[in-house]
Design a protein around this motif. Structure first.
Motif: not given
Lengths: 461, 461
Positions: B440-450, B323-328
């Motif tokens: 938000t949705t795009v950076v969620d995906m890139t964020g999880l991969l990263i 959650p912190m990763l996605a929100d940030t």
């Protein structure tokens, strides 16, 4: 002349090098002062001033007033005191007061005594008001009339004072204590018989603002009543200034920018558009407080997840739905928050309408929740096989649990999205401040609690 | 009179019941037409019309023009044709055209033939332009002058036409083909010698818009140059209308509402504030497409999580940071997107400045990323003990991995946030459309991969 035409800069510099005052004066009077100011912004301070010094004083003051704030202050540093004093005398009163507000203390102390008594007093009065109030944005160069004048005399008077007034299309009728009695437009005066008295023509039901009113409320009055200017009165009902339609438009644009920044959790106040000029370090200072605060709230979400670690390791598929759950909650919550914030800002609804709004949002939320639940159920049933834990329960059972949790999340986040700005407005906070990122983080937490609890209860584990 | 004062409604109804035309006329002429229109909105259609019918035609048309769109259409349904025709003749031309645009086809066909030829033609011309263009918001009741007139004659002419013109403070000088030659303000005319010719006084460097220009660009010109009105010309350089300052302010407010709604992924176009009147079903239709689309994208994030299921079940603490990763990522990305969108909208930067902007955002992102990494590291080391998997690696090692991942996420999401609106602007899309929820949705995906990749590589598993 095209605005921001970079081809004009070399031409301008060539003229400047030749020192041909006449040609420079002609060049600058052909374009709109706002365009000339833009061209000048591309020149270094010293060169910019040398250009201005070739131009007639009134046009020079006008172009200078259109320069952006930083450049104005920079140029004041270059100029000799007498030059500043002459130019300041020609500037619109509100621009002049704004300039003095931004000057460093010692520079101001140095300049003020050189100004005429009336100008000094005027600057002192205009700069005395709190930023963001009607008093802080008003100007004092408005036209007044006496109620006993005839229409013909009033027109003659306006004609005489026109060069020093922001507008002569609206004139305000005041008594000897400057108490506001009424207003007339130049159109009224022109349509009236020549010997009609101002008191017979004037509108007595004047729309006005108080000095301490919020600048946005004053601007919205100008918008609502299609005014060219709004008179501003002090605590003794005396006319002390006007706010003009062009300033109202700038106020509304500035408030828009602040609203959008609040929605995206950016603090810091800008009076003008300054993205490129703001140093990275200032951007960091404006943005980090919210990001840090929200990151700490995000850690709370983390603790919630950690407390359901057992459930997560038993059903790994639950983790796969966390992003969708969080995003959907954030999206639906932001949507309702945005609509409510906008409706509040435009005075379309008031905090008293809270139950009507919640009722409407509940209907929308139930429809959205149902639709999204169906999607989530389909996802689990068709693509959920093979995850850890899916052997102990049927995919359908897990699908139902997740769909139910998602539906509940949509409904609660939509209602929270509508509720938070209404609550903020009720306690006189700006509704926009509780929106988007703050809201996203809040519905993340409620969403995770709803999610894990619902799944636990539904599956009976 | 106070706006929206509910106490006035009973008084108004009493006056209405008495049928005292004189008192009603006085009541309505005392307040501002916008306020009277607000009072009338609280009355049912039939009663509202009966009130209006007691009032003089010019004031009646003015109050009617201030009623909101739906009520206007509702009242047109009640009125007899002759009454409509008379009132329409007195309405401002742009308001009249807007009204006809909103009438049902058959009602329009029924009314148009009853109007005078000139009015019919005018309505046809004004309604012919595409919504959102300068042509669609302009009005045709402006004042024109001939270049050979003297100042005194010009003033006399403006005085004669004043009652039928939206403004007489700006007049446009045209030739026999209506080609725009220049403009003069009433102030220019009043300051000029009586026998000075208009062509000698007029400003030849006129700022104007083309009929097919975007309405927001036209409004921004009025704002930039502090104009009272902006002339609109057609493909043959002929003057066909003006946009007034009050309409410009409404356009800017409307565009802002749309921007905010785009930021929050709400589709549907509103011409006016209509939250409470929009049925829940329409709200659902406006909001669901984006929510659904984003939910599907959220499912993609789910598949990413699912593909790292092994890693997650080995290190349960990783789920706690999702959650912190996605929100940030969403927060920092939205911040940079908002600033870039706003700077683009205010023409402060152009798509060509992309490298300058990315450079600045990179600096801000590195600072934010460093700060957040420290926080995340502290969180893992001090509160991470006891989670599954933390026995096999030191908390410090896991902390470093997560901190590094979060730092990378902040940097990429900030850059994506700046890049997406610039890219949209480059291909002539509205930058606001790619912001907040989509982002938000795009950076969620890139964020999880990263996130998962970084942790895997750093811990060497």
């Amino acid at each position: 002349m095209t605005a921001q035409n970079p081809l004009l800069i070399p031409e301008l510099r060539k003229l400047l090098a030749s020192g041909n005052t006449e040609a420079l004066q002609e060049f600058c009077s052909e374009g709109h002062p706002a365009d000339i100011a833009e061209l000048i912004t591309a020149l270094p301070g010293q060169e910019a001033w040398s250009l201005l010094s070739h131009i007639d004083l009134p046009l020079r003051a006008e172009i200078f007033s259109h320069l952006d704030d930083d450049l104005q202050v920079e140029m004041i540093d270059i100029l000799r005191r007498e030059e500043i004093v002459r130019m300041v005398g020609e500037m619109p009163h509100d621009e002049r007061a704004d300039l003095f507000k931004r000057l460093p203390e010692e520079r101001r102390e140095d300049l003020l005594p050189a100004l005429a008594q009336a100008e000094r007093e005027d600057i002192r009065r205009l700069t005395a008001h709190v930023d963001g109030t009607a008093g802080a944005v008003m100007t004092s160069d408005y036209a007044t009339l006496s109620s006993e004048m005839t229409a013909a005399l009033a027109i003659e008077h306006l004609r005489e004072v026109a060069p020093d007034r922001e507008t002569i299309y609206y004139a305000y009728v005041v008594d000897k204590d400057r108490k506001l009695l009424g207003f007339v437009s130049l159109k009224d005066l022109i349509l009236a018989r020549r010997n009609a008295l101002v008191k017979a023509i004037m509108h007595r039901d004047v729309i006005f603002a108080h000095v301490e009113d919020d600048q946005e409320d004053a601007a919205r009055k100008i918008q609502k009543y299609d005014l060219l200017a709004l008179p501003v009165i002090n605590g003794k009902d005396a006319l002390v200034g006007i706010i003009t339609h062009d300033d109202a438009m700038d106020i509304i644009t500035q408030e828009h920018t602040e609203d959008m920044e609040k929605l995206m959790a950016i603090s810091g106040r800008h009076e003008e558009a300054v993205y490129m000029k703001t140093p990275a370090w200032d951007h960091f200072k404006n943005r980090s407080p919210w990001v840090i605060m929200l990151a700490f709230l995000g850690l709370v979400s983390g603790f919630i997840v950690q407390s359901f670690e057992g459930l997560l390791s038993q059903f790994a598929i639950l983790a796969a739905f966390m992003p969708m759950l969080a995003d959907t909650g954030g999206n639906t919550g932001s949507q309702s928050a945005t609509l409510v914030i906008r409706a509040l800002a435009l005075n379309e609804v008031s905090p008293r309408d809270i139950f009507k709004i919640l009722g409407k949002e509940l209907q929308v939320a139930l429809m959205l929740g149902l639709l999204l639940s169906v999607i989530a159920f389909g996802r689990v049933v068709f693509f959920g096989g093979g995850s850890t834990g899916t052997d102990n329960f049927s995919l359908e059972a897990i699908g139902w649990a997740i769909a139910l949790a998602l539906g509940l999340q949509v409904v609660t986040s939509t209602l929270i999205g509508a509720l938070l700005p209404m609550a903020a407005a009720r306690i006189k906070l700006d509704p926009a401040v509780v929106a988007s990122p703050a809201l996203t983080t809040v519905v993340d937490m409620t969403g995770l609690l709803i999610y894990f609890t619902t799944v636990k209860l539904t599956l009976g584990i």
